[in-house]
Write an enzyme that holds these catalytic residues in place. Sequence first.
Site, PDB file in Angstrom:
ATOM      1  N   GLU A 367       1.028  -1.129  -0.123  1.00 47.32           N
ATOM      2  CA  GLU A 367      -0.059  -0.008  -0.172  1.00 47.32           C
ATOM      3  C   GLU A 367       0.861   1.213   0.038  1.00 47.32           C
ATOM      4  O   GLU A 367       0.676   2.219   0.681  1.00 47.32           O
ATOM      5  CB  GLU A 367      -1.001   0.064   1.202  1.00 47.32           C
ATOM      6  N   HIS A 644      -1.967  -1.557  10.674  1.00 50.27           N
ATOM      7  CA  HIS A 644      -1.512  -2.661  10.481  1.00 50.27           C
ATOM      8  C   HIS A 644      -0.121  -3.296  11.329  1.00 50.27           C
ATOM      9  O   HIS A 644       0.668  -2.075  11.554  1.00 50.27           O
ATOM     10  CB  HIS A 644      -0.938  -3.307   9.002  1.00 50.27           C
TER      11      HIS A 644
END
Length: 660
Positions: A367, A644
């Site tokens: 990402e 995350h």
Amino acid sequence: MVLYTSPFPNSFLSVLHSFSWGLIFPCYWLADRLVGSFVPTTYEKRQRADDPCYFHALCIIITTPIYLALLVASLPFALIGFLLWSPLQSARRPYIYSRLKDKNHTNGATLLTEWKAAGSGKSFCFGSANVCLLPDSLARFNNVFNTQARAKEIGRRIRNGASRPQIKIYIDSPTNTSISAASFSSLVSPQAGDNRTVNAGIKRTTSMEYKGDNCGSNNGEENREDKGGSGEPHEGEENTCIVRINGEENGHMSDTETDTINGQARASGPAEPSLEGDAEVSKTPNHKQKEGDSGSLDSCSASRESLVKVRVGDGTVDQSTVNNKLLYKASIMKKTSVRKKKHTDETFDHEISAFFPANLDFLCLQEVFDKRAAEKLKEQLHHYFEYIVYDVGVYSCHGCCSFKFVNSGLLFASRYPVMDAAYHCYPNGRGMDSLASKGALFLKVQVGSTPQDQRIVGYISCTHLQAIAGDTTVRCEQLDMLQDWLSEFRKSTSSSSTANPEELVAFDVLCGDLNFDNCSSEDKLEQQHSLFTHYKDPCRVGPGEDKPWAIGTLLDPEGLYDEEVCTPDNLQKVLESEEGRKGYLVYPTSKNHGSSQKGRKASLKGNGRRIDYMLYTEEGLYLEWKVEVEEFSFITQLAGLTDHLPVAMRLMVSTGEDDP
């Protein structure tokens, strides 16, 4: 295979692409700002709640018409730019390979010589993280913001954590079976460059691993200090300090007992043994210390499980002197056999760490979608990693079935030279995921050579699968394609001709955000995929069951800025408790569970959704070598910067040869 160092084959296309993007960017930036102003994060909401004058609401009322007017004015230019930009993507290369140009701070070639000196083998450390570097307006839907600043800070924290010196402490007593979070200020390390024996006033301890906080070997002016005449570290060399302490039999060290230990230490020459503590220290230089950043290694707060490193001159240092000369703190890596008795059957170390592992060799990120953020992140990582592959993917309609607005978001960084690289785009993306060129990046790196000058290589793959819940079939198809591409890449890059001596494969690692966990009932097909018959998951017992110490890697976005978890140390403390994990991790889904995360603590399954994976295989490696996991870590150093948890794994490649 040729590595692409620029996105286009010639300068004319590069200039034309820059011009077209220059026409598009004002419209893109204004739209991003406009949408972002209406999507506040919980951090911003809390700040605005304390504003009695509603200043932010007033700003929105004033700026919205301005943004709209400028956006409309920029649309014609953006349209012209798009008409130029889109066809250019057919000539664009699938990635950009960047190598550090400052030869004074490169050490990739030096690392290749370490294998010959290693004799019986060598360990390699791999890291993976989803950093959520989307355009700011989209990142806000994950409750993170300020993408450009986050990219820079993420890079700083990673390279500060990875470049720490590594100190290992081993207990000689076989009967010591536990460790507590004690203060080790009485254990004094020598200065960098000194090779001294340290007399530590610690009677009983256990296996742990110290991790410091120096910056990377490629830090440029930040690393250049006056070396003096006492032998400062050489750039690029690893810093490892091994301490062996003879503990008393049946010893158990408690917090109170350790904190009251006398902090005196005697420093002597390298050949002189320690008389009282039986502490034996060997040290090789690595990197120099650097001032840290907020939330990184040099922050005011540090892990409660920490060691303290101080500079010691000749003579005796008392406890007050030690406490006044704190330079930095670092978390402890505990040996599994003594950390938790219920996990004594585990063959490798595991921990929740506030820092990235020391001497991190390879890093895979997902990402990294925003191109400006990718540049900022690359600049920071180049302080430690010499080789970086970024801006991976395709744009427009080139190479995939649907139009792609952003790249794959994959980024790879390495301390070792990259030999080959390849990228493949998943053609079956659905929904919002179809707008990104999600795929897989395959890399071949050289990690050493044999005395017969045969290259020793390793394979690393990084991927990001379909994210939308319920798209099980799509993810399984992508896993099938991933296996086929892996096999194809291995075959196309292998070398075994007479002119090219046979290469010895040391490891094959696969990592990334797979967007399914091993406990959710909805992910059963992915859990039983054939990929897991070829690649081993250190955290997995079998389909539907993780090991007891494995925790989820997906954080609950709503709690990212809570005081309890907003720093690496606080998040580490919270995740070490079951109740803390239930409050701040996203848990496996079940039809019997309600939608409220914190209202269903009693019925939650497992330790959270673990969707970020680190896999390895023993297939296709050199037959006479053995690959084993040494350590596995869940990392909290990026607390407040992404939703995350990064993961890291250290592999030991054993050759079976005797040490020279």
